[in-house]
Write a protein that holds these residues in place. Structure first.
Motif, mmCIF file in Angstrom:
data_model
loop_
_atom_site.group_PDB
_atom_site.id
_atom_site.type_symbol
_atom_site.label_atom_id
_atom_site.label_comp_id
_atom_site.label_asym_id
_atom_site.label_seq_id
_atom_site.Cartn_x
_atom_site.Cartn_y
_atom_site.Cartn_z
ATOM 1 N N ARG B 15 92.621 -16.894 0.584
ATOM 2 C CA ARG B 15 93.005 -16.551 1.969
ATOM 3 C C ARG B 15 92.280 -15.277 2.413
ATOM 4 O O ARG B 15 91.733 -15.215 3.508
ATOM 5 N N GLN B 39 93.502 -1.797 1.951
ATOM 6 C CA GLN B 39 94.640 -1.670 2.864
ATOM 7 C C GLN B 39 95.868 -2.401 2.331
ATOM 8 O O GLN B 39 97.002 -1.963 2.542
ATOM 9 N N SER B 43 99.337 -0.606 1.576
ATOM 10 C CA SER B 43 100.544 -1.108 2.210
ATOM 11 C C SER B 43 101.536 -1.649 1.170
ATOM 12 O O SER B 43 102.746 -1.641 1.392
ATOM 13 N N TRP B 56 103.347 -10.711 5.230
ATOM 14 C CA TRP B 56 102.836 -9.350 5.039
ATOM 15 C C TRP B 56 101.332 -9.381 4.776
ATOM 16 O O TRP B 56 100.568 -8.622 5.376
ATOM 17 N N LYS B 59 99.353 -10.276 7.915
ATOM 18 C CA LYS B 59 99.357 -9.179 8.885
ATOM 19 C C LYS B 59 98.364 -8.087 8.484
ATOM 20 O O LYS B 59 97.523 -7.679 9.281
ATOM 21 N N VAL B 60 98.466 -7.637 7.241
ATOM 22 C CA VAL B 60 97.598 -6.536 6.798
ATOM 23 C C VAL B 60 96.128 -6.971 6.808
ATOM 24 O O VAL B 60 95.258 -6.248 7.312
ATOM 25 N N LEU B 62 94.655 -9.406 8.534
ATOM 26 C CA LEU B 62 94.143 -9.639 9.896
ATOM 27 C C LEU B 62 93.967 -8.332 10.663
ATOM 28 O O LEU B 62 92.961 -8.144 11.337
ATOM 29 N N ASN B 63 94.943 -7.448 10.544
ATOM 30 C CA ASN B 63 94.837 -6.172 11.256
ATOM 31 C C ASN B 63 93.664 -5.339 10.744
ATOM 32 O O ASN B 63 93.000 -4.660 11.516
ATOM 33 N N THR B 64 93.411 -5.421 9.464
ATOM 34 C CA THR B 64 92.266 -4.691 8.901
ATOM 35 C C THR B 64 90.961 -5.307 9.408
ATOM 36 O O THR B 64 90.054 -4.604 9.853
ATOM 37 N N ALA B 65 90.908 -6.632 9.355
ATOM 38 C CA ALA B 65 89.686 -7.331 9.783
ATOM 39 C C ALA B 65 89.407 -7.124 11.273
ATOM 40 O O ALA B 65 88.262 -6.952 11.682
ATOM 41 N N CYS B 66 90.477 -7.109 12.070
ATOM 42 C CA CYS B 66 90.352 -6.958 13.540
ATOM 43 C C CYS B 66 89.672 -5.657 13.932
ATOM 44 O O CYS B 66 88.973 -5.592 14.926
ATOM 45 N N ASP B 131 105.464 -14.515 14.141
ATOM 46 C CA ASP B 131 105.808 -13.195 13.599
ATOM 47 C C ASP B 131 104.536 -12.425 13.217
ATOM 48 O O ASP B 131 104.422 -11.223 13.462
ATOM 49 N N VAL B 132 103.575 -13.123 12.634
ATOM 50 C CA VAL B 132 102.314 -12.480 12.228
ATOM 51 C C VAL B 132 101.539 -12.014 13.463
ATOM 52 O O VAL B 132 101.074 -10.885 13.528
ATOM 53 N N ILE B 133 101.423 -12.909 14.443
ATOM 54 C CA ILE B 133 100.595 -12.597 15.619
ATOM 55 C C ILE B 133 101.311 -11.680 16.610
ATOM 56 O O ILE B 133 100.689 -10.845 17.256
ATOM 57 N N GLY B 134 102.619 -11.862 16.748
ATOM 58 C CA GLY B 134 103.356 -11.034 17.699
ATOM 59 C C GLY B 134 103.525 -11.696 19.050
ATOM 60 O O GLY B 134 103.665 -11.029 20.066
#
Lengths: 199, 160
Positions: B15, B39, B43, B56, B59-60, B62-66, B131-134
């Motif tokens: 993943r 990250q 986390s 979790w 989220k971590v 995707l947010n790092t990659a973004c 939940d992951v995307i918001g």
């Protein structure tokens, strides 16, 4: 072919790793790197604050042997600048989004952080360069006053001020360049993703 | 905790690699992959199990990659496709027809839709993806339906 037909394909692609030894080495490397980065950030933050705070006793000492009002005003400007600059830097660092928030929540916080940092760099003249430059000019100029309290600008002092002025312009331009190169594209990237979320 | 972390990474390496490959630019896969791991480790220390581990991790990662800061953002706008990178690394010598289709379709989507598709294929429910995307679970379902339509419009009838 339907999209659901590809689920199996996907599951195969993300199959758990077989090579545990390689993974252990990678995780160890990550842990060492994290520790090193954290130490570096902590050291940099402490250094930034310490430099400013350590200069304050020097300026206070100067106040007791001040040559006149102009120099005293300059020293007060420097004392206030040495307190205000670390405060401004610490305040900017407080907006730090956590990575385990939802993607939307994280992006909104990240956008806020980037805007703040961008503004900080773009306004470096007002909160960093100008107070320091004004303070230094007043302190040095105050040291040249004659018996009537009028400052005497010598040729050397004029050259010194010109050099200081050029240095400030260079620092300003470098900061502006950094903001344009670093924050602007990243902000654009974050805004693009937020727009995708609202599609 | 270290062993537990290694176990989590081992189970989710595919993943993480896929997310890194989807978001990275040419020649930056290793950097992004390592940044995601970094990250995750950071986390993981504060992860209290308030959400499922999978949520979790997504989220971590995707947010790092973004928001991964590329070394030279203006010179590296040539995006390496997931198909190029991921297939080269993982599918050497194998039958890649379906993988090819999946990856080229994934590349045609924007980052958010690709992320939703990733989670859908991974078997995550709409509620978990939301939940992951918001965004709302309903919005996720609408997007999945739209993605499915798009896929079927593009590929239906090409293979049986």
């Amino acid at each position: 072919m339907r999209l659901d037909d590809l689920k199996e394909e996907w599951q195969q692609e993300i199959e758990p790793a077989k090579c545990e030894d390689h993974l252990k080495a990678l995780v160890d490397e990550v842990k060492t790197k994290t520790l090193k980065i954290d130490k570096e950030i902590k050291r940099r933050d402490i250094l930034e604050i310490l430099i400013a705070l350590l200069l304050i006793p020097f300026w206070v000492y100067g106040l007791f042997s001040s040559a006149g009002n102009i120099q005293s005003i300059g020293l007060w400007v420097l004392i206030i600048a040495c307190l205000f600059i670390p405060y401004k830097l610490i305040k900017a660092k407080q907006v730090s989004p956590t990575k385990d928030a939802s993607v939307k929540g994280f992006l909104i916080k990240e956008q806020e952080k980037l805007k703040l940092q961008n503004d900080l760099v773009n306004s470096v003249v007002w909160w960093y360069l100008l107070p320091l430059l004004t303070g230094i000019i007043l302190v040095t100029l105050g040291g040249t006053v004659n018996e009537f309290g009028v400052p005497q600008i010598t040729e050397q002092l004029a050259i010194y001020y010109s050099f200081l002025g050029l240095l400030c312009i260079a620092v300003y331009l470098l900061n502006k360049r950094a903001a344009n190169k670093k924050f602007a594209p990243l902000l654009k990237q974050v805004e693009k993703k937020l727009a995708q979320l609202d599609d | 905790m270290s062993v537990e972390f290694e176990h989590v990474i081992a189970n989710n390496q595919g993943r993480i690699r896929y997310i890194a490959a989807r978001y990275c630019h040419h020649g930056e896969f290793d950097d992004m992959y390592q940044e995601i791991l970094l990250q995750l480790w950071r986390s993981f220390e504060s992860f209290k199990g308030n959400s499922a581990r999978e949520t979790w991790l997504y989220k971590v990662a995707l947010n790092t990659a973004c928001t991964f800061v590329r070394k030279s953002i203006k010179h590296k706008e040539i995006k390496q496709t997931v198909a190029e990178q991921f297939i080269q690394e993982n599918q050497m010598g194998q039958e890649i027809c379906q993988a090819d289709v999946l990856n080229s379709f994934m590349n045609s989507l924007n980052d958010i839709d690709a992320t939703i598709l990733m989670m859908y294929l991974d078997g995550l429910s709409s509620d978990v993806s939301a939940d992951v995307i918001g965004i709302t679970a309903n919005a996720v379902r609408v997007r999945i339906a739209r993605i499915k339509n798009e896929f079927e419009n593009q590929y239906i009838g090409e293979q049986s």
